[in-house]
Write a protein that holds these residues in place. Structure first.
Motif, PDB file in Angstrom:
ATOM      1  N   SER A   1       0.813  -1.239  -0.018  1.00 24.33           N
ATOM      2  CA  SER A   1       0.085  -0.119  -0.064  1.00 24.33           C
ATOM      3  C   SER A   1       0.708   1.181   0.152  1.00 24.33           C
ATOM      4  CB  SER A   1      -0.939   0.043   1.187  1.00 24.33           C
ATOM      5  OG  SER A   1      -1.473   1.153   1.204  1.00 24.33           O
ATOM      6  N   GLN A   2       1.693   1.191   0.757  1.00 24.38           N
ATOM      7  CA  GLN A   2       2.720   2.663   0.947  1.00 24.38           C
ATOM      8  C   GLN A   2       3.366   2.745  -0.534  1.00 24.38           C
ATOM      9  OE1 GLN A   2       5.444   3.026   4.433  1.00 24.38           O
ATOM     10  NE2 GLN A   2       7.047   3.472   3.009  1.00 24.38           N
TER      11      GLN A   2
ATOM     12  N   ARG B   1       0.964   3.898  -3.087  1.00 19.03           N
ATOM     13  CA  ARG B   1       0.612   5.458  -2.758  1.00 19.03           C
ATOM     14  C   ARG B   1       1.648   6.316  -3.040  1.00 19.03           C
ATOM     15  NH1 ARG B   1      -4.724   5.319  -1.636  1.00 19.03           N
ATOM     16  NH2 ARG B   1      -5.284   3.234  -0.621  1.00 19.03           N
TER      17      ARG B   1
ATOM     18  N   ARG C   1      -3.973   9.654  -6.278  1.00 18.77           N
ATOM     19  CA  ARG C   1      -5.211   8.762  -6.542  1.00 18.77           C
ATOM     20  C   ARG C   1      -4.541   7.404  -7.115  1.00 18.77           C
ATOM     21  NH1 ARG C   1      -8.295  10.756 -10.728  1.00 18.77           N
ATOM     22  NH2 ARG C   1      -6.371  11.744 -11.076  1.00 18.77           N
ATOM     23  N   LEU C   2      -4.934   6.458  -6.500  1.00 19.19           N
ATOM     24  CA  LEU C   2      -4.619   5.164  -7.092  1.00 19.19           C
ATOM     25  C   LEU C   2      -5.015   4.944  -8.394  1.00 19.19           C
ATOM     26  CD1 LEU C   2      -4.777   2.491  -4.055  1.00 19.19           C
ATOM     27  CD2 LEU C   2      -2.641   3.319  -5.310  1.00 19.19           C
TER      28      LEU C   2
END
Length: 85
Positions: free
Chosen positions: A17-18, A21, A33-34
């Motif tokens: 996730s990190q 992002r 934004r992903l």
């Protein structure tokens, strides 16, 4: 942009996730934004969320991330699930 350091004991889900992002922030500096990252790589945002939930990124897409963002931001071995011992 300077990458955020990830502690070695960070769980795989949080690490993926990190990483994603941070990459998203470079593609979309205002909002990170992903969906913008997914669009850049011609993927669906759901795919990125699935990778986060699994705590792994498949090798081929991870290599594409590495090529685009560099080793400073993308730890290939850790993202594809290779243990460091």
């Amino acid at each position: 942009m300077k990458p955020l350091p990830a502690p070695p004991d960070m769980n795989p889900t949080d690490f993926v996730s990190q990483t994603l992002r941070q990459c998203a922030l470079m593609v979309d500096p205002r909002y990170g934004r992903l969906s913008a990252l997914a669009e850049e790589f011609e993927l669906h945002e759901t795919t990125l969320n699935a990778w986060i939930l699994k705590g792994k990124i498949p090798r081929k897409p991870c290599r594409r991330l590495l090529k685009r963002f560099g080793r400073k931001f993308v730890d290939l071995d850790r993202l594809v699930g290779v243990d460091h011992e």
